[in-house]
Design an enzyme around this catalytic site. Structure first.
Site, mmCIF file in Angstrom:
data_model
loop_
_atom_site.group_PDB
_atom_site.id
_atom_site.type_symbol
_atom_site.label_atom_id
_atom_site.label_comp_id
_atom_site.label_asym_id
_atom_site.label_seq_id
_atom_site.Cartn_x
_atom_site.Cartn_y
_atom_site.Cartn_z
ATOM 1 N N SER A 9 47.710 11.365 34.871
ATOM 2 C CA SER A 9 48.302 10.092 34.448
ATOM 3 C C SER A 9 49.797 10.252 34.152
ATOM 4 O O SER A 9 50.554 10.578 35.055
ATOM 5 C CB SER A 9 47.504 9.566 33.241
ATOM 6 O OG SER A 9 47.833 8.241 32.964
ATOM 7 N N ASP A 16 40.577 2.114 39.373
ATOM 8 C CA ASP A 16 41.515 2.326 38.260
ATOM 9 C C ASP A 16 42.168 0.993 37.866
ATOM 10 O O ASP A 16 42.732 0.298 38.705
ATOM 11 C CB ASP A 16 42.589 3.336 38.723
ATOM 12 C CG ASP A 16 43.374 3.937 37.571
ATOM 13 O OD1 ASP A 16 43.522 3.261 36.548
ATOM 14 O OD2 ASP A 16 43.842 5.077 37.715
ATOM 15 N N HIS A 20 40.155 5.201 35.652
ATOM 16 C CA HIS A 20 41.254 6.114 35.268
ATOM 17 C C HIS A 20 40.708 7.480 34.805
ATOM 18 O O HIS A 20 41.478 8.416 34.604
ATOM 19 C CB HIS A 20 42.096 5.445 34.170
ATOM 20 C CG HIS A 20 43.517 5.952 34.108
ATOM 21 N ND1 HIS A 20 44.405 5.836 35.164
ATOM 22 C CD2 HIS A 20 44.215 6.577 33.121
ATOM 23 C CE1 HIS A 20 45.579 6.360 34.822
ATOM 24 N NE2 HIS A 20 45.481 6.830 33.593
HETATM 25 C C1 MLT Z 1 49.858 6.188 31.148
HETATM 26 O O1 MLT Z 1 49.316 5.556 30.267
HETATM 27 O O2 MLT Z 1 50.045 7.386 31.048
HETATM 28 C C2 MLT Z 1 50.279 5.440 32.358
HETATM 29 O O3 MLT Z 1 49.228 5.128 33.103
HETATM 30 C C3 MLT Z 1 51.169 6.183 33.215
HETATM 31 C C4 MLT Z 1 52.490 6.385 32.589
HETATM 32 O O4 MLT Z 1 52.844 5.633 31.700
HETATM 33 O O5 MLT Z 1 53.178 7.303 33.035
#
Ligand code: MLT
Length: 187
Positions: A87, A137, A168
């Site tokens: 992520s 996702d 996710h």
């Molecule tokens: C997260 O929550 O980490 C997002 O999906 C991705 C990011 O903000 O880089």
């Protein structure tokens, strides 16, 4: 392997994943330096999926410099670093590939999106990347994954694309596939 956790995680999160992916690999696992409402991240964002590009550039360079310094401190080869990111961690790993090409020889990107568009296309020939996205996702859209896939491929990287039957969250099957990928490309 350079382990890069997701938002709200820390340096301990991906250790079990790293061990599973490559049991014998030395692991370098930093904590993201940004705090968003108490949650560590690797760069600032303005909203979900909307990134502070200046900060992203700054943090990408900072992280690449840290890895280079760590290679001297811990005596590993700076030319054989493979990032494993989830992520937010996968997004800064993608940014490193695009802006600091020399810092990584490959990457396993779980739930990444295109973090920024570089001014000029990097030369990623000879880099091997496993890009694993979740078909359902809610945070990273299929379009965002496709944009990243396209840019990496246009830059000359060898990208193995995997669509997990998941959201996710990671599933075992993609971890197994990533492990096979690492073994095939890097051992
Ligand atoms: C997260 O929550 O980490 C997002 O999906 C991705 C990011 O903000 O880089």
């Amino acid at each position: 392997m350079l382990l890069l956790h997701g938002t709200g995680g820390n340096e301990n999160d991906l250790i079990p994943l790293g061990r599973k992916l490559a049991p014998d690999a030395p692991l370098l696992s930093p904590r993201g330096k940004i705090l968003e409402s108490g949650m560590p991240r690797f760069f600032k964002r303005l909203a979900e999926g909307v990134f502070d590009i200046d900060d992203l550039r700054f943090r990408t360079n900072e992280l690449a410099d840290f890895v280079a310094a760590a290679s001297k401190e811990y005596r590993f080869d700076p030319n054989s670093v493979i990032a494993v990111g989830f992520s937010n961690g996968a997004n800064i790993a993608a940014s490193m590939l695009l802006l600091r090409t020399e810092a990584l020889c490959g990457a396993v990107l779980f739930r990444a999106m295109l973090p920024l568009v570089p001014e000029k296309l990097p030369n990623l020939s000879g880099k091997y990347i496993f890009l694993s996205a979740g078909r359902y996702d809610q945070i990273v859209t299929i379009g965002q994954v496709e944009k990243l896939h396209q840019l990496l491929t246009e830059s000359g990287a060898k990208v193995t694309m995997n669509w997990a039957q998941s959201d996710h969250s990671l599933i075992q099957e993609e971890i197994r596939k990533a492990s096979n990928f690492l073994q095939a490309q890097f051992s």
